[in-house]
Design an enzyme around this catalytic site. Structure first.
Site, PDB file in Angstrom:
ATOM      1  N   GLY A   1       0.750  -1.232  -0.009  1.00  0.00           N
ATOM      2  CA  GLY A   1       0.101  -0.115   0.009  1.00  0.00           C
ATOM      3  C   GLY A   1       0.775   1.267   0.116  1.00  0.00           C
ATOM      4  O   GLY A   1       1.281   1.824  -0.985  1.00  0.00           O
TER       5      GLY A   1
ATOM      6  N   PHE B   1      -8.098  -2.597  -3.924  1.00  0.00           N
ATOM      7  CA  PHE B   1      -8.969  -1.272  -3.879  1.00  0.00           C
ATOM      8  C   PHE B   1      -8.823  -0.162  -4.813  1.00  0.00           C
ATOM      9  O   PHE B   1      -8.543   0.802  -5.057  1.00  0.00           O
ATOM     10  CB  PHE B   1      -8.020  -0.227  -2.646  1.00  0.00           C
ATOM     11  CG  PHE B   1      -8.074  -1.163  -1.414  1.00  0.00           C
ATOM     12  CD1 PHE B   1      -8.886  -1.752  -0.687  1.00  0.00           C
ATOM     13  CD2 PHE B   1      -6.789  -1.035  -0.640  1.00  0.00           C
ATOM     14  CE1 PHE B   1      -8.981  -2.163   0.339  1.00  0.00           C
ATOM     15  CE2 PHE B   1      -6.685  -1.751   0.794  1.00  0.00           C
ATOM     16  CZ  PHE B   1      -7.709  -2.182   1.285  1.00  0.00           C
TER      17      PHE B   1
ATOM     18  N   SER C   1     -10.695   1.647  -7.546  1.00  0.00           N
ATOM     19  CA  SER C   1     -12.122   2.407  -8.042  1.00  0.00           C
ATOM     20  C   SER C   1     -12.348   2.171  -9.436  1.00  0.00           C
ATOM     21  O   SER C   1     -11.695   2.310 -10.299  1.00  0.00           O
ATOM     22  CB  SER C   1     -11.909   3.857  -7.715  1.00  0.00           C
ATOM     23  OG  SER C   1     -11.627   4.264  -6.411  1.00  0.00           O
TER      24      SER C   1
ATOM     25  N   GLY D   1      -0.906  15.351  -8.347  1.00  0.00           N
ATOM     26  CA  GLY D   1      -2.283  15.865  -8.920  1.00  0.00           C
ATOM     27  C   GLY D   1      -3.451  15.172  -7.978  1.00  0.00           C
ATOM     28  O   GLY D   1      -4.462  15.708  -7.740  1.00  0.00           O
TER      29      GLY D   1
ATOM     30  N   ARG E   1      -3.456  13.910  -5.376  1.00  0.00           N
ATOM     31  CA  ARG E   1      -3.414  14.441  -3.911  1.00  0.00           C
ATOM     32  C   ARG E   1      -4.095  15.780  -3.730  1.00  0.00           C
ATOM     33  O   ARG E   1      -4.757  16.141  -2.692  1.00  0.00           O
ATOM     34  CB  ARG E   1      -1.912  14.510  -3.487  1.00  0.00           C
ATOM     35  CG  ARG E   1      -1.666  12.943  -2.897  1.00  0.00           C
ATOM     36  CD  ARG E   1      -0.098  13.077  -2.713  1.00  0.00           C
ATOM     37  NE  ARG E   1       0.503  11.653  -2.493  1.00  0.00           N
ATOM     38  CZ  ARG E   1       1.664  11.247  -2.547  1.00  0.00           C
ATOM     39  NH1 ARG E   1       2.517  11.945  -2.881  1.00  0.00           N
ATOM     40  NH2 ARG E   1       1.800  10.013  -2.267  1.00  0.00           N
TER      41      ARG E   1
ATOM     42  N   PHE F   1     -26.273  30.944  20.453  1.00  0.00           N
ATOM     43  CA  PHE F   1     -25.333  30.550  21.428  1.00  0.00           C
ATOM     44  C   PHE F   1     -24.021  31.044  21.157  1.00  0.00           C
ATOM     45  O   PHE F   1     -23.457  30.599  19.833  1.00  0.00           O
ATOM     46  CB  PHE F   1     -25.344  29.080  21.981  1.00  0.00           C
ATOM     47  CG  PHE F   1     -26.912  28.642  22.561  1.00  0.00           C
ATOM     48  CD1 PHE F   1     -27.574  29.661  23.025  1.00  0.00           C
ATOM     49  CD2 PHE F   1     -27.174  27.385  22.071  1.00  0.00           C
ATOM     50  CE1 PHE F   1     -28.797  29.275  23.374  1.00  0.00           C
ATOM     51  CE2 PHE F   1     -28.626  26.961  22.436  1.00  0.00           C
ATOM     52  CZ  PHE F   1     -29.149  27.931  23.322  1.00  0.00           C
TER      53      PHE F   1
ATOM     54  N   GLY G   1     -28.367  14.644  17.521  1.00  0.00           N
ATOM     55  CA  GLY G   1     -28.873  13.254  17.003  1.00  0.00           C
ATOM     56  C   GLY G   1     -29.164  13.077  15.697  1.00  0.00           C
ATOM     57  O   GLY G   1     -29.342  12.298  14.952  1.00  0.00           O
TER      58      GLY G   1
ATOM     59  N   GLU H   1      -4.448   7.822  -1.923  1.00  0.00           N
ATOM     60  CA  GLU H   1      -3.497   8.709  -2.531  1.00  0.00           C
ATOM     61  C   GLU H   1      -2.122   8.855  -1.603  1.00  0.00           C
ATOM     62  O   GLU H   1      -1.493   9.946  -1.758  1.00  0.00           O
ATOM     63  CB  GLU H   1      -4.046  10.239  -3.006  1.00  0.00           C
ATOM     64  CG  GLU H   1      -5.329   9.774  -3.841  1.00  0.00           C
ATOM     65  CD  GLU H   1      -5.166   9.699  -5.384  1.00  0.00           C
ATOM     66  OE1 GLU H   1      -3.861   9.401  -5.495  1.00  0.00           O
ATOM     67  OE2 GLU H   1      -6.097   9.830  -6.003  1.00  0.00           O
TER      68      GLU H   1
END
Length: 381
Positions: free
Chosen positions: A132, A157, A159, A241, A243, A278, A341, A364
């Site tokens: 990796g 991995f 894409s 690029g 990144r 607030f 929530g 990346e």
């Protein structure tokens, strides 16, 4: 005095175009894509009609030949609707650019016309199950056999794997280490190419991620991108690029969540007062906005350096990626907290962005590796 920090008129036009496309074609559908794990091919191909599939491909090859800052602006705008879709388009652009920048005329003519229009879509294959962060240790092997290379190995991995037709792949043609790595284009339909099961991911549900498996795949020698042994250099240049783009995707997603948090806290009342009134809420929103602007400024600067091929471009790309992705996740996390929530429910977009942006500090190059790059360059000076 401020002009040097402003986008040009052309850049603002590009930004407006990308924002309009996102508002019309991405934002209204992104929640459904995520929930049903839909890969929105038609929308992605529509982006190609605007030139967004070949952002920094040369005009001679059919691209729009923009710089890395313009690319970051486009990715940021599209990530406002769906970071996973924007990131996928970034990956396709990286693969197309590698072919245009380093490929022979033969390989350009073979692939770029369809990639520019997204008639065919491209994946970038570097990571492996056992390599990796240590990309130079990749094991996928390509052995020359006459007019072909015989490729065997597995990429992890990836894409778009299984859906995309084109795979720009880093393989080992020589010695161990970075000098033995080459780059070549492999097609989905070549005998011996297969894919693992679709990964079950925390986020990025709007794009498929699978292993790509090469079992003695015969790849024509003409599909080599660059010369033998140049693959690692090509991969690292592409990552500068990539990144920037993934950092831009974090900025776009975080900006969306900041905007959602501002509107929610103005509408939501507790103890008879809008939460936005607030002081603690105002301090939190102020910090989120300040950090986001700081990360954006660094990323835009780094993009200009990569476009100009500045000597310190890799260091700045690493710094910008690290800061933008860490900041993006932090901003989204605080936006979720401000929603209470409700932020945890799928009825609101915050939880989707929280999931999608989490992976940006890993891919990346992990943010720990980004620190290594920056630290190494600083201590070499």
């Amino acid at each position: 005095m401020t002009n040097q920090f402003d986008l040009t008129d052309d850049q603002r036009e590009i930004q407006d175009l990308a924002r309009k496309f996102t508002a019309d074609r991405i934002t209204p559908h992104a929640a459904e894509w995520d929930e049903k794990h839909i890969f929105p091919k038609d929308t992605i191909k529509a982006a190609a009609e605007l030139g967004f599939a070949a952002i920094y491909v040369s005009e001679e090859s059919g691209g729009i030949n923009l710089g890395r800052l313009e690319s970051a602006i486009i990715m940021e705008a599209m990530a406002y609707g769906c970071p996973a879709t924007s990131a996928f388009i970034s990956i396709h652009n990286m693969a197309s650019w590698m072919i245009d920048r380093f490929g022979s005329q033969t390989v350009k003519e073979k692939y770029l016309p369809d990639l520019v229009t997204m008639e065919r879509m491209a994946s970038y294959c570097l990571t492996e199950p056992s390599s990796g962060s240590d990309a130079a240790a990749l094991k996928t092997k390509a052995v020359r056999d006459g007019d072909h290379y015989v490729v065997t190995g597995t990429k992890q991995f990836i894409s778009g794997a299984g859906e995309n037709e084109v795979y720009v792949t880093m393989v080992r043609t020589g010695e161990e280490g970075p000098k033995g790595i080459s780059c070549m284009v492999i097609e989905k339909d070549m005998p011996g190419v297969s894919f693992g099961a679709n990964e079950r991911k925390l986020g990025w549900h709007a794009q498929p991620t699978r292993q790509v498996i090469f079992d003695s795949v015969r790849v024509p020698v003409e599909n080599l991108v660059g010369g033998e042994g140049e693959g690692f250099r090509i991969a690292m240049m592409g990552l500068d690029g990539g990144r920037l783009n993934i950092g831009a995707c974090s900025l776009g997603g975080a900006q969306r969540c900041l905007d959602e948090a501002i509107q929610y806290t103005k509408d939501r009342k507790q103890f008879g007062t809008a939460i936005a009134d607030f002081q603690n809420t105002q301090f939190t929103l102020a910090d989120m906005a300040t950090e986001l602007e700081a990360a954006r400024a660094l990323l835009y600067m780094a993009a200009a350096k990569v476009t100009a091929n500045a000597p310190d471009k890799t260091r700045f790309a690493a710094m910008a990626k690290r800061l933008a992705t860490d900041t993006g996740s932090s901003v989204v996390d605080r936006a979720l907290q401000l929603h209470g929530g409700y932020g945890y429910l799928q009825d609101y977009p915050i939880e989707r962005f929280w999931r999608d942006l989490r992976v940006h500090s890993i891919l990346e190059g992990t943010n720990q590796v980004m620190r290594m790059i920056v630290g190494r360059e600083l201590t070499r000076q």
